[in-house]
Design an enzyme around this catalytic site. Structure first.
Site, short mmCIF file in Angstrom:
data_model
loop_
_atom_site.label_atom_id
_atom_site.label_comp_id
_atom_site.label_asym_id
_atom_site.label_seq_id
_atom_site.Cartn_x
_atom_site.Cartn_y
_atom_site.Cartn_z
CE LYS A 7 -4.39 -1.83 2.09
NZ LYS A 7 -5.44 -1.72 2.95
CG ASP A 63 -8.47 0.29 3.32
OD1 ASP A 63 -9.12 -0.07 2.72
OD2 ASP A 63 -7.04 0.32 3.41
P1 NAP Z 1 0.47 -3.99 8.28
O1 NAP Z 1 0.71 -2.75 7.58
O2 NAP Z 1 1.34 -5.11 7.74
O3 NAP Z 1 0.51 -3.84 9.75
C1 NAP Z 1 -0.05 -4.70 10.66
C2 NAP Z 1 0.06 -4.27 12.19
O4 NAP Z 1 -0.26 -5.20 13.18
C3 NAP Z 1 1.35 -3.66 12.85
O5 NAP Z 1 1.27 -2.74 13.53
C4 NAP Z 1 2.05 -4.71 13.46
O6 NAP Z 1 2.85 -4.46 14.43
C5 NAP Z 1 0.67 -5.65 14.00
N1 NAP Z 1 0.95 -7.08 14.23
C6 NAP Z 1 1.17 -7.77 13.12
N2 NAP Z 1 1.26 -9.06 13.63
C7 NAP Z 1 0.79 -9.02 15.06
C8 NAP Z 1 0.57 -9.90 15.79
N3 NAP Z 1 0.57 -11.23 15.77
N4 NAP Z 1 0.03 -9.42 17.22
C9 NAP Z 1 0.03 -8.23 17.51
N5 NAP Z 1 0.21 -7.27 16.22
C10 NAP Z 1 0.68 -7.60 15.17
O7 NAP Z 1 -1.02 -4.60 7.96
P2 NAP Z 1 -2.59 -3.57 7.75
O8 NAP Z 1 -2.63 -3.35 6.31
O9 NAP Z 1 -2.40 -2.59 8.60
O10 NAP Z 1 -3.61 -4.57 7.94
C11 NAP Z 1 -3.78 -5.09 9.34
C12 NAP Z 1 -5.07 -6.08 9.02
O11 NAP Z 1 -6.37 -5.33 8.75
C13 NAP Z 1 -5.12 -7.20 8.35
O12 NAP Z 1 -5.51 -8.40 8.83
C14 NAP Z 1 -5.83 -6.74 7.04
O13 NAP Z 1 -6.68 -7.75 6.39
C15 NAP Z 1 -6.72 -5.83 8.01
N6 NAP Z 1 -7.57 -5.08 6.61
C16 NAP Z 1 -8.87 -5.13 6.81
C17 NAP Z 1 -9.50 -4.13 6.13
C18 NAP Z 1 -11.10 -4.22 5.68
O14 NAP Z 1 -11.40 -3.67 4.88
N7 NAP Z 1 -11.88 -4.98 7.00
C19 NAP Z 1 -8.99 -3.14 5.32
C20 NAP Z 1 -7.37 -3.16 5.44
C21 NAP Z 1 -6.72 -4.12 6.49
P3 NAP Z 1 4.49 -4.13 14.28
O15 NAP Z 1 4.39 -2.75 13.68
O16 NAP Z 1 5.10 -4.23 15.61
O17 NAP Z 1 4.90 -5.22 13.27
#
Ligand code: NAP
Length: 512
Positions: free
Chosen positions: A302, A338
């Site tokens: 992204k 989003d």
């Molecule tokens: P990202 O940029 O990779 O960020 C992930 C975040 O989660 C980071 O802050 C990371 O911490 C933390 N994290 C990762 N694994 C973890 C764990 N096992 N326990 C606790 N914290 C953890 O991902 P993202 O794009 O933000 O997406 C995050 C989630 O939102 C995903 O599941 C995605 O599918 C979902 N999402 C959903 C929608 C929707 O429309 N519903 C839209 C966007 C995203 P660190 O910084 O410490 O690594």
């Protein structure tokens, strides 16, 4: 409309018949019989093959070594065998451009008289020439037969882009022609071929029996296309849409948008492009060359995609993340839907943001969208992330003093104080441990809890929150709404929400 042609290379005629039957049973529209791989090929073998392979249309190909084939006999003997293949009445015969003008026109005339179609092909095993050179080859092949086919050794992503550009340029002068980049760098030319007007997409029967480098196997090809309704519905007029991310196995976006296109009767298809960081720029360049109309971008690209675009809107710039690309006049512009999806999902659940205290767990792209949406609508935000530094960066970027950052060990008290809690980490997602990102006992009665994770739709966090009398909002609601907004940006058409919700609910029932 594009047809799937399975290229078959076997040592024996019996093996070829068996493979042709398997290809037909698995959905091939036609087969290419690579006669040059046979241990023995003569008039009797050709006749027997024709009689026994009558259940599927076939292209007879006797590729010489100079064009990457296995036929090692002399040219006169090869041309005589091709004549016999024509006489046997295979549906098509493949004739190389390198046969030369006189030989080609003689064989093509013979084929015409017998009602046999001709694929005229060219293979450059050493390189991909400049676009003008590819155009010349494609047009020459198309002029000499019923269908042109030109394949070039693609050594770099730039080669693939040139092949795609040439294929687009020759849609009228070489209709239906197949332009292929051989090798891994050219694989994208095969995927995009149908959108460029290629009448045939070549595949191997299975991974063990591929006949060219970069060729997909039949199951892989069908798997990639199944959610878009199959290759057979794509032509040069079909709008090209897709999603770039890695991994993409869990993504429901192809189902969502293909359902919407189908429901509105639109000539458009949405494909998954599962690409790692290195492949992002080349794939986007290839999609751009192929006339991409719109795309989604997901984990982990992204932010990385931004420098590859021609511009981004204010929302995407502020958040530093793009989840939607819109093409206008060949220019690619990044958006972030989003935020609209997030705010819309909370609004639809009756959650008031103005003046509310909100806790955001996580500091990645999804968290940035949540924080931006909450701040824009008057909420006070606390961010908690397992890595504090990233939470501080997020706060600095989006709001500075207006955002509090708490330590992960203080997540309990922060949750107790919050009227809105949003999980923006993948904790609880399919494929991850079924953990709860917030201590359940700290969730206040009457709080609103949203989980961005949408697969499964009911996560452990939501189940625990419900038990404690909290209102819950599923990530599925946000997912649908960010998709609706992307669809509106691409097409300007009303999103067929009811049909899409039904399709998504049905798919969850079958996958969870
Ligand atoms: P990202 O940029 O990779 O960020 C992930 C975040 O989660 C980071 O802050 C990371 O911490 C933390 N994290 C990762 N694994 C973890 C764990 N096992 N326990 C606790 N914290 C953890 O991902 P993202 O794009 O933000 O997406 C995050 C989630 O939102 C995903 O599941 C995605 O599918 C979902 N999402 C959903 C929608 C929707 O429309 N519903 C839209 C966007 C995203 P660190 O910084 O410490 O690594």
């Amino acid at each position: 409309m594009a047809l799937v042609c399975v290229s078959l290379a076997e040592r024996t005629a019996r093996g070829l018949v068996r493979a042709a039957r398997a290809a037909r049973e698995r959905g091939a529209d036609l087969v290419e019989l690579r006669l040059d791989h046979l241990r023995q090929c003569d008039a009797a073998v050709l006749g027997a093959l024709r009689r026994r392979i009558s259940f599927v249309p076939a292209i007879a190909t006797l590729r010489p070594a100079r064009e990457g084939g296995r036929y090692r006999g002399g040219e006169p003997a090869r041309l005589a065998l091709l004549e016999q293949a024509i006489a046997c009445g295979f549906e098509y015969v493949d004739l190389e451009l390198s046969i030369g003008k006189r030989g080609l026109s003689r064989l093509a005339a013979l084929a015409r008289r017998r009602g046999v179609g001709t694929v005229v092909s060219h293979h450059d095993l050493a390189r991909t020439p400049p676009t003008a050179g590819i155009v010349r080859r494609l047009e020459a092949c198309a002029r000499a037969g019923d269908l042109g086919k030109a394949a070039f050794a693609a050594r770099s992503p730039r080669d693939a882009v040139r092949i795609i550009e040439a294929a687009r340029r020759t849609r009228r002068t070489a209709p239906g022609a197949v332009a292929i980049g051989m090798g891994p760098a050219g694989a994208i030319t095969r995927t995009l071929g149908p959108f460029l007007g290629s009448r045939l997409v070549y595949a191997g029967l299975d991974r063990k029996s591929l006949t060219a480098r970069g060729q997909p196997d039949l199951a892989g090809l069908q798997g990639a296309w199944v959610v878009a309704g199959g290759i057979g519905r794509v032509s040069a007029s079909t709008g090209l849409y897709g999603i770039l991310g890695h991994p993409l196995g869990h993504s429901l976006s192809p189902l969502m948008h293909n359902t919407a296109f189908g429901r509105l009767g639109m000539d458009a298809a949405y494909l998954p492009f599962d690409v790692d960081a290195r492949a992002l720029a080349p794939t986007l360049a290839a999609l751009r060359a192929a006339g991409l109309r719109g795309a989604n971008v997901t984990i982990p690209h992204k932010s990385a995609v931004i420098p590859l675009l021609d511009g981004i809107d204010a929302h995407a710039r502020r958040i530093g993340a793009v989840n939607t690309i819109v093409s206008r006049g060949g220019k690619l512009r990044g958006h972030n839907t989003d935020v609209a999806g997030f705010v819309g999902a909370l609004g639809a659940a009756g959650v008031r943001l103005e003046g509310a205290r909100a806790l955001v767990v996580g500091a990645g792209g999804a968290a940035r969208a949540a924080v931006a949406g909450l701040l824009e609508n008057g909420a006070a935000v606390t961010v908690v992330n397992r890595g504090r530094r990233r939470a501080e960066e997020l706060a600095g970027r989006l709001g500075g003093a207006r955002i509090a950052v708490a330590d992960i060990c203080d997540i309990g008290p922060a949750a107790e104080r919050s009227e809105i809690i949003v999980n923006c980490t993948p904790a609880g997602m399919k494929g991850f441990p079924r953990t709860c990102p917030v201590p359940p006992r700290r969730i206040a009665r009457g709080a609103a809890v949203m989980d961005m994770v949408y697969n499964p739709a009911r996560t452990r966090l939501l189940a625990e929150a419900e038990k404690r009398g909290a209102r819950t909002v599923s990530g599925m609601e946000m997912f649908i709404r960010q998709g609706m907004e992307a669809f509106r940006l691409w097409t300007g058409k009303p999103f067929p929400e009811k049909a899409v919700r039904k399709a998504l609910a049905h798919s969850r029932l079958s996958t969870n």
